[in-house]
Design a protein around this motif. Structure first.
Motif, PDB file in Angstrom:
ATOM      1  N   MET A   1       0.821  -1.197   0.000  1.00  0.00           N
ATOM      2  CA  MET A   1       0.000   0.000   0.000  1.00  0.00           C
ATOM      3  C   MET A   1       0.864   1.260   0.000  1.00  0.00           C
ATOM      4  SD  MET A   1      -3.089   0.942  -0.026  1.00  0.00           S
ATOM      5  CE  MET A   1      -4.154   2.260   0.348  1.00  0.00           C
ATOM      6  N   LYS A   2       1.975   1.225   0.760  1.00  0.00           N
ATOM      7  CA  LYS A   2       2.857   2.403   0.812  1.00  0.00           C
ATOM      8  C   LYS A   2       3.468   2.675  -0.563  1.00  0.00           C
ATOM      9  CE  LYS A   2       4.190   2.138   5.656  1.00  0.00           C
ATOM     10  NZ  LYS A   2       5.309   1.996   6.589  1.00  0.00           N
ATOM     11  N   LYS A   3       3.844   1.608  -1.276  1.00  0.00           N
ATOM     12  CA  LYS A   3       4.437   1.786  -2.601  1.00  0.00           C
ATOM     13  C   LYS A   3       3.435   2.439  -3.551  1.00  0.00           C
ATOM     14  CE  LYS A   3       7.749  -1.993  -2.467  1.00  0.00           C
ATOM     15  NZ  LYS A   3       8.174  -3.252  -3.079  1.00  0.00           N
ATOM     16  N   PHE A   4       2.177   2.031  -3.447  1.00  0.00           N
ATOM     17  CA  PHE A   4       1.140   2.589  -4.303  1.00  0.00           C
ATOM     18  C   PHE A   4       0.976   4.083  -4.037  1.00  0.00           C
ATOM     19  CE2 PHE A   4      -3.353   3.713  -4.941  1.00  0.00           C
ATOM     20  CZ  PHE A   4      -3.428   3.494  -6.303  1.00  0.00           C
ATOM     21  N   ILE A   5       0.975   4.478  -2.775  1.00  0.00           N
ATOM     22  CA  ILE A   5       0.820   5.893  -2.408  1.00  0.00           C
ATOM     23  C   ILE A   5       2.019   6.695  -2.890  1.00  0.00           C
ATOM     24  CG2 ILE A   5       0.683   7.517  -0.476  1.00  0.00           C
ATOM     25  CD1 ILE A   5      -0.990   5.409   0.983  1.00  0.00           C
ATOM     26  N   ILE A   6       3.221   6.149  -2.737  1.00  0.00           N
ATOM     27  CA  ILE A   6       4.431   6.842  -3.189  1.00  0.00           C
ATOM     28  C   ILE A   6       4.417   6.999  -4.714  1.00  0.00           C
ATOM     29  CG2 ILE A   6       6.945   6.640  -3.387  1.00  0.00           C
ATOM     30  CD1 ILE A   6       6.900   5.385  -0.576  1.00  0.00           C
ATOM     31  N   ILE A   7       4.022   5.970  -5.433  1.00  0.00           N
ATOM     32  CA  ILE A   7       3.952   6.045  -6.889  1.00  0.00           C
ATOM     33  C   ILE A   7       2.888   7.059  -7.316  1.00  0.00           C
ATOM     34  CG2 ILE A   7       3.310   4.755  -8.980  1.00  0.00           C
ATOM     35  CD1 ILE A   7       4.636   2.294  -7.661  1.00  0.00           C
ATOM     36  N   LEU A   8       1.740   7.034  -6.635  1.00  0.00           N
ATOM     37  CA  LEU A   8       0.673   7.975  -6.956  1.00  0.00           C
ATOM     38  C   LEU A   8       1.117   9.413  -6.702  1.00  0.00           C
ATOM     39  CD1 LEU A   8      -2.246   8.340  -7.859  1.00  0.00           C
ATOM     40  CD2 LEU A   8      -2.939   8.086  -5.476  1.00  0.00           C
TER      41      LEU A   8
END
Length: 81
Positions: A1-8
């Motif tokens: 989930m953290k990776k998704f937020i960082i990418i977003l």
């Protein structure tokens, strides 16, 4: 989930920082002129941007009667008759 937020967040920052080359923007016309104060014959520079004319210099004229004529300068006291 953290990776998704960082990418977003990375995508949002990338998209918001792109240089918008809007060649459709119209630059206002700029012209220069002079204004002569009839009270003391001093000439002042003016600039016209679009449809507005601005003085590029402050007036140097001081009313002979100062505040008696209703004209005040910075720090001037009221003149008594």
């Amino acid at each position: 989930m953290k990776k998704f937020i960082i990418i977003l967040l990375g995508i949002i920052v990338y998209c918001s920082c792109q240089d918008d080359n809007n060649s459709n923007r119209v630059k206002p016309e700029v012209s220069f002129s002079d204004f002569q104060d009839p009270r003391d014959s001093k000439t002042y520079k003016c600039i016209t941007i679009g449809g507005q004319t601005w003085m590029a210099e402050n007036l140097k004229y001081r009313s002979p009667r100062g505040s008696m004529d209703g004209c005040y300068t910075y720090g001037e006291e009221n003149m008594r008759a």
